[in-house]
Design a protein around this motif. Structure first.
Motif, short mmCIF file in Angstrom:
data_model
loop_
_atom_site.label_atom_id
_atom_site.label_comp_id
_atom_site.label_asym_id
_atom_site.label_seq_id
_atom_site.Cartn_x
_atom_site.Cartn_y
_atom_site.Cartn_z
N PRO A 77 0.60 -1.06 -0.12
CA PRO A 77 0.01 0.07 0.11
C PRO A 77 0.53 1.61 -0.27
CG PRO A 77 0.09 -0.80 2.83
CD PRO A 77 1.18 -1.65 1.64
N THR A 78 2.16 1.74 0.35
CA THR A 78 2.80 2.02 0.83
C THR A 78 4.04 2.36 -0.47
OG1 THR A 78 4.19 1.17 2.73
CG2 THR A 78 1.96 3.24 2.63
N LEU A 79 3.73 1.44 -1.37
CA LEU A 79 5.21 1.15 -2.51
C LEU A 79 5.25 2.82 -3.57
CD1 LEU A 79 7.47 -0.45 -3.54
CD2 LEU A 79 6.04 -1.20 -5.12
N LEU A 80 5.63 3.35 -3.13
CA LEU A 80 6.42 4.58 -4.19
C LEU A 80 7.13 4.21 -5.18
CD1 LEU A 80 6.58 7.25 -1.36
CD2 LEU A 80 4.94 6.70 -2.16
N TYR A 81 7.11 5.01 -6.43
CA TYR A 81 7.50 5.23 -7.14
C TYR A 81 9.23 4.43 -7.54
CZ TYR A 81 8.90 4.52 -12.76
OH TYR A 81 9.02 4.68 -14.01
N VAL A 82 9.68 5.14 -6.30
CA VAL A 82 10.80 5.87 -6.72
C VAL A 82 11.86 4.22 -5.54
CG1 VAL A 82 13.03 6.43 -5.31
CG2 VAL A 82 11.24 7.67 -6.72
N LEU A 83 10.70 3.50 -4.55
CA LEU A 83 10.80 3.06 -3.96
C LEU A 83 10.76 1.52 -4.61
CD1 LEU A 83 11.35 1.00 -1.12
CD2 LEU A 83 8.84 1.33 -0.54
N TYR A 84 10.07 0.92 -5.61
CA TYR A 84 10.16 0.86 -6.31
C TYR A 84 10.61 0.14 -7.77
CZ TYR A 84 7.36 -2.11 -10.78
OH TYR A 84 7.52 -3.61 -11.55
N VAL A 85 11.39 1.60 -7.77
CA VAL A 85 12.42 1.50 -8.78
C VAL A 85 13.79 0.91 -7.59
CG1 VAL A 85 14.35 2.80 -9.43
CG2 VAL A 85 11.18 3.13 -10.20
N SER A 93 17.49 -7.80 -8.10
CA SER A 93 18.48 -7.34 -9.26
C SER A 93 18.75 -6.98 -10.86
CB SER A 93 20.03 -8.07 -8.50
OG SER A 93 20.36 -8.50 -7.57
N GLN A 94 17.74 -6.08 -10.90
CA GLN A 94 16.71 -5.92 -12.16
C GLN A 94 17.67 -4.66 -12.24
OE1 GLN A 94 12.73 -7.09 -12.20
NE2 GLN A 94 13.22 -8.97 -12.51
N MET A 95 19.45 -4.30 -12.82
CA MET A 95 19.79 -3.37 -13.22
C MET A 95 18.93 -2.98 -14.15
SD MET A 95 21.52 -2.33 -10.92
CE MET A 95 21.80 -3.13 -9.92
N GLY A 96 19.03 -3.28 -15.62
CA GLY A 96 17.50 -2.81 -16.67
C GLY A 96 16.38 -2.27 -16.48
N TYR A 97 15.74 -2.55 -15.50
CA TYR A 97 14.51 -2.66 -15.69
C TYR A 97 14.52 -1.72 -15.29
CZ TYR A 97 9.37 -3.58 -14.74
OH TYR A 97 8.17 -3.12 -13.87
N SER A 98 15.09 -1.74 -13.42
CA SER A 98 15.13 -0.12 -12.85
C SER A 98 15.63 1.27 -13.69
CB SER A 98 15.81 -0.64 -11.38
OG SER A 98 15.66 0.46 -10.78
N CYS A 99 16.61 0.64 -14.79
CA CYS A 99 17.33 1.61 -14.64
C CYS A 99 16.19 2.01 -15.77
CB CYS A 99 17.98 1.04 -16.08
SG CYS A 99 19.52 3.25 -16.44
N LEU A 101 12.60 2.16 -15.71
CA LEU A 101 11.53 3.19 -14.88
C LEU A 101 12.80 4.25 -14.16
CD1 LEU A 101 10.83 -0.07 -12.77
CD2 LEU A 101 9.25 1.22 -14.01
N ALA A 102 14.12 4.38 -14.02
CA ALA A 102 14.56 5.80 -13.88
C ALA A 102 14.14 6.53 -14.74
CB ALA A 102 15.27 5.70 -12.85
N TRP A 103 14.73 6.45 -16.08
CA TRP A 103 14.32 7.02 -17.15
C TRP A 103 12.76 7.51 -17.20
CZ3 TRP A 103 17.50 10.47 -19.01
CH2 TRP A 103 19.01 9.82 -19.33
N ILE A 104 11.70 6.75 -17.21
CA ILE A 104 10.89 7.07 -17.39
C ILE A 104 9.98 7.75 -16.46
CG2 ILE A 104 8.27 5.99 -16.40
CD1 ILE A 104 9.54 3.65 -18.09
N LEU A 105 10.53 7.85 -15.37
CA LEU A 105 10.67 8.86 -14.08
C LEU A 105 10.89 10.22 -14.21
CD1 LEU A 105 9.99 9.86 -10.98
CD2 LEU A 105 12.14 9.12 -11.04
#
Length: 129
Positions: A77-85, A93-99, A101-105
């Protein structure tokens, strides 16, 4: 910390409003509400604009409170976008997906910032214009 910065910005903006504007409105018989809406608010609009841009960026960067208190909590319920990244990068350990997501942010923040900068011509008063 961010709240103190906002207060300091507003206090500095209030100090920059010339006293002779209030004196002239007193002579003209303006009420307190008219002073606020016709003098104080227009003269503070650059400060409001600056604080709006800063708080927009800081709101998208909010991470600490959700991570420290609940780490997303049960059923997220408190999963913010940055916390999801963060979780995708360092927990899963999904660095590519996280990167990605960061670009989308970054793109989302840029879109909101462009909208605010485009709309400033309608509501921000600058003395030299």
């Amino acid at each position: 910390m961010a709240i103190r910065v906002i207060y300091v910005n507003f206090l500095a903006g209030l100090k920059q409003i010339p006293k002779n504007l209030y004196e002239a409105s007193l002579i003209d018989g303006a009420s307190s509400w008219q002073n606020f809406t016709k003098i104080t608010l227009p003269m503070l609009s650059p400060v409001i604009f600056f604080n709006l841009v800063l708080q927009l960026i800081n709101s998208f960067r909010e991470f600490n409170s959700a991570y420290i208190v609940t780490q997303g909590g049960p059923m997220n319920p408190t999963l913010l976008y940055v916390l999801y990244v963060y979780n995708n990068a360092f927990s899963y350990s999904q660095m590519g997906y996280s990167c990605a997501l960061a670009w989308i942010l970054v793109i989302i923040i840029a879109i909101f910032s462009v909208f605010i900068f485009k709309s400033q011509t309608k509501w921000v008063y600058y003395e030299d214009r």
